[in-house]
Design a protein around this motif. Structure first.
Motif, PDB file in Angstrom:
ATOM      1  N   VAL A   1       0.838  -1.210   0.000  1.00  0.00           N
ATOM      2  CA  VAL A   1       0.000   0.000   0.000  1.00  0.00           C
ATOM      3  C   VAL A   1       0.865   1.248   0.000  1.00  0.00           C
ATOM      4  N   ALA A   2       1.934   1.243   0.788  1.00  0.00           N
ATOM      5  CA  ALA A   2       2.834   2.395   0.831  1.00  0.00           C
ATOM      6  C   ALA A   2       3.485   2.624  -0.528  1.00  0.00           C
ATOM      7  N   THR A   3       3.861   1.550  -1.197  1.00  0.00           N
ATOM      8  CA  THR A   3       4.477   1.671  -2.520  1.00  0.00           C
ATOM      9  C   THR A   3       3.476   2.187  -3.539  1.00  0.00           C
ATOM     10  N   ALA A   4       2.252   1.669  -3.499  1.00  0.00           N
ATOM     11  CA  ALA A   4       1.213   2.129  -4.416  1.00  0.00           C
ATOM     12  C   ALA A   4       0.941   3.619  -4.223  1.00  0.00           C
TER      13      ALA A   4
ATOM     14  N   VAL B   1       1.679   7.441  -6.778  1.00  0.00           N
ATOM     15  CA  VAL B   1       0.834   8.630  -6.986  1.00  0.00           C
ATOM     16  C   VAL B   1       1.588   9.891  -6.583  1.00  0.00           C
ATOM     17  N   THR B   2       2.159   9.899  -5.380  1.00  0.00           N
ATOM     18  CA  THR B   2       2.822  11.105  -4.887  1.00  0.00           C
ATOM     19  C   THR B   2       4.052  11.472  -5.726  1.00  0.00           C
ATOM     20  N   ASP B   3       4.698  10.468  -6.328  1.00  0.00           N
ATOM     21  CA  ASP B   3       5.861  10.732  -7.180  1.00  0.00           C
ATOM     22  C   ASP B   3       5.475  10.990  -8.639  1.00  0.00           C
ATOM     23  N   GLY B   4       4.185  11.054  -8.915  1.00  0.00           N
ATOM     24  CA  GLY B   4       3.713  11.423 -10.240  1.00  0.00           C
ATOM     25  C   GLY B   4       3.827  10.345 -11.299  1.00  0.00           C
TER      26      GLY B   4
END
Length: 227
Positions: free
Chosen positions: A25-28, A32-35
């Protein structure tokens, strides 16, 4: 591909599954946050024993909780959870069946997707090409979620740990989620680099030879801290 729900983790301990799900979940969310993706596009999976944990279809990553854990076996049969798995499950399972992968990350990264529409292979514009096994190929287009796309991807991944998907995005695998993510990010960065260099009028970027890439590959084997 059948979908059956069982109260089993196929040999994977509950605690190991819980830890792996949290990391997935953290990787997913990081994609998103890294675009690297927008909304619920892209997907992530990690293997725990004979169970493949995978992001569900159409659920925002910031809404996922420990109660949403979703796992299947290598044939796609449901082992854990009640949510429908990502539509790109065939690609993930194809990689696990064909390689020793421990994790897979698929994105719709902008620069990488742009490159996938222009060339059949990302030119070797940077030595980190060697970290992915060599020049990164583009898998021919096929409808998302299909066995045809998974087959095209496997051909492009031959002796590689990442490839581009024509008019679609990227896929990369590794021993761990962090390694798979890092390879995805490196690929997107190299695509951005090549597009930037290629955009300069009257100039073409210099490219590295196969011998130079092999030299880098050997040196990378000793990269990092030794304990």
């Amino acid at each position: 591909m059948t979908e059956q729900r069982h109260d089993t983790t196929a040999g994977a301990g509950r605690e190991a599954v819980a830890r792996a799900w949290d990391e997935l979940v953290a990787t997913a969310r990081r994609t998103v946050t890294d675009g690297l993706v927008v909304g619920t596009s892209g997907n992530v999976s990690v293997r725990v024993g004979d169970t493949v944990l995978v992001t569900p279809s159409g659920v925002a990553y910031d809404k996922l909780t420990p109660a949403d854990v979703l796992g299947v076996d290598l044939d796609g049969n449901r082992l854990i959870g009640g949510l429908a798995p990502t539509s790109e499950l065939p690609m993930h399972l194809a990689i696990y069946r064909a390689t020793g992968a421990g994790a897979v990350v698929h994105t719709h990264a902008v620069h990488a997707t742009a490159v996938s529409t222009l060339v059949p292979e990302l030119p070797s514009v940077h030595y980190m090409t060697a970290a992915l096994g060599g020049p990164v190929r583009v898998a021919p287009y096929a409808l998302y979620g299909t066995d045809e796309l998974a087959e095209n991807m496997l051909h492009a991944l031959r002796d590689r740990s990442a490839c581009l998907l024509q008019n679609h995005g990227t896929i990369a695998y590794g021993d761990t989620l962090s390694q798979a993510f890092d390879r995805t990010a490196q690929l997107e960065w190299m695509c951005r680099l090549w597009l930037t260099a290629s955009a300069v009028p009257g100039h073409a970027p210099s490219l590295l030879s196969l011998d130079q890439l092999r030299e880098t590959e050997e040196k990378l084997k000793g990269y990092g801290q030794r304990t």
